[in-house]
Design a protein around this motif. Structure first.
Motif, short mmCIF file in Angstrom:
data_model
loop_
_atom_site.label_atom_id
_atom_site.label_comp_id
_atom_site.label_asym_id
_atom_site.label_seq_id
_atom_site.Cartn_x
_atom_site.Cartn_y
_atom_site.Cartn_z
N PRO A 192 -2.05 5.09 0.19
CA PRO A 192 -2.28 4.21 -0.96
C PRO A 192 -3.71 4.24 -1.48
O PRO A 192 -3.95 4.28 -2.69
N ARG A 223 12.43 -0.78 -15.08
CA ARG A 223 11.14 -0.25 -15.53
C ARG A 223 11.22 0.25 -16.97
O ARG A 223 10.31 0.02 -17.77
N ARG A 238 3.60 -2.38 -12.08
CA ARG A 238 3.25 -2.30 -10.66
C ARG A 238 3.98 -3.37 -9.86
O ARG A 238 4.35 -3.15 -8.70
N ILE A 239 4.19 -4.53 -10.46
CA ILE A 239 4.96 -5.57 -9.78
C ILE A 239 6.40 -5.11 -9.58
O ILE A 239 6.99 -5.30 -8.50
N ALA A 299 13.75 -0.04 0.54
CA ALA A 299 12.95 0.54 1.63
C ALA A 299 13.77 1.53 2.44
O ALA A 299 13.20 2.40 3.12
N ILE A 337 7.42 -2.00 -9.39
CA ILE A 337 7.41 -0.94 -8.37
C ILE A 337 7.34 -1.54 -6.97
O ILE A 337 8.02 -1.06 -6.04
N THR A 338 6.54 -2.58 -6.79
CA THR A 338 6.46 -3.24 -5.49
C THR A 338 7.80 -3.83 -5.09
O THR A 338 8.24 -3.69 -3.93
N LEU A 339 8.48 -4.48 -6.03
CA LEU A 339 9.82 -5.00 -5.75
C LEU A 339 10.79 -3.87 -5.43
O LEU A 339 11.63 -3.99 -4.53
N ASP A 340 10.67 -2.77 -6.17
CA ASP A 340 11.53 -1.62 -5.93
C ASP A 340 11.33 -1.08 -4.52
O ASP A 340 12.31 -0.81 -3.80
N ASN A 341 10.09 -0.92 -4.11
CA ASN A 341 9.81 -0.41 -2.77
C ASN A 341 10.32 -1.35 -1.68
O ASN A 341 10.74 -0.90 -0.61
N THR A 342 10.28 -2.64 -1.95
CA THR A 342 10.76 -3.61 -0.96
C THR A 342 12.27 -3.61 -0.88
O THR A 342 12.86 -3.62 0.22
#
Length: 268
Positions: free
Chosen positions: A22, A198, A252-253, A263, A255-260
């Motif tokens: 990161p 997105r 970016r928010i 996972a 994307i963070t939700l997507d990664n969570t």
């Protein structure tokens, strides 16, 4: 000797590279932004193009921040985008699931979705003004329409592209339709849904400027329109940059939700 080299190569290949870290990605992002600003300063300072310099834009941004215009305009645009975007996603996801899960619903809904997808949301503005007036409702509606049409197809594709082997395996294990939908379809569709979210977010920000031409008294799009009348390029740039920064933060928010939420998915 060869076994040792093979083991070292294997360890090196599993070691995270700079791009996978990161902080490494962040450093590259910052370097790219700095290089872009330096190029902007070089071409404008030398008079290559008739655009304001970064210092002129920064000075105008400070003035607007001090008198509160920047914050009020940003808050107005952000509120409209968030309202229309949230409504669009809230409607698009269940409609997309209906289209993908039930053939009858697909046959009824899909022609309308495909029809309105060919019509730019901006073309709906005159109709929205006539039918909804000139308050906040038509502005939010055109943003809603842009985010809905961008997201519903992604959700639909996520449902129809679920691996049939997973569905058949769940049926063999005794799962009913509701359990298959909840435990198989929804998780497997999440990557597609988040891509649609997105895209819908980008469409919402792309539409807000035109939406704020509907008798708005505040907003970044409204400020750009007013600056255009007086050829105030620094103000136009301030609004453009503000839209880009707000859109980037919201992306970016997401994307963070997507990664969570995804996972479990293997990603590069």
């Amino acid at each position: 000797m060869s076994a040792t080299m093979t083991e070292e190569n294997s360890k090196a290949s599993t070691r995270p590279s700079l791009l996978s870290r990161p902080m490494g990605v962040l450093a590259i992002n910052v370097a790219a932004v700095v290089a872009g600003i330096a190029l902007w300063a070089a071409v404008t300072t030398q008079g290559v193009v008739g655009l304001p310099t970064p210092l002129a834009v920064a000075h105008q941004a400070v003035i607007q921040a001090q008198n509160g215009l920047l914050w009020s305009d940003a808050a107005a645009s952000l509120g409209r985008v968030f309202s229309g975007f949230a409504l669009g996603i809230a409607v698009a996801i269940p409609v997309g699931f209906l289209m993908g899960w039930y053939r009858t619903a697909r046959g009824i809904i899909e022609p309308y979705v495909q029809f309105f997808r060919t019509i730019p949301p901006l073309a709906i503005i005159p109709l929205a003004i006539v039918t909804m007036g000139i308050d906040e409702t038509p502005k939010i509606f055109v943003i809603f329409l842009a985010s809905f049409l961008s997201s519903v197809i992604a959700t639909y594709q996520g449902v129809v592209n679920v691996d049939k082997t997973l569905i058949n395996a769940a049926r063999v294990l005794g799962a009913n339709d509701f359990a298959i939908f909840r435990r198989v379809i929804v998780p497997a569709s999440l990557p597609y849904i988040m891509v649609g979210v997105r895209i819908g977010l980008g469409s919402s920000w792309a539409t807000v400027v035109a939406a704020e031409l509907i008798a708005a008294q505040s907003g970044l799009g409204f400020r750009m329109q007013q600056a255009q009348l007086y050829y105030d390029l620094p103000t136009i740039f301030v609004s453009l940059i503000a839209i880009g920064v707000l859109g980037l933060i919201m992306d970016r928010i997401v994307i963070t939700l997507d990664n969570t939420m995804t996972a479990w998915q293997e990603k590069l």
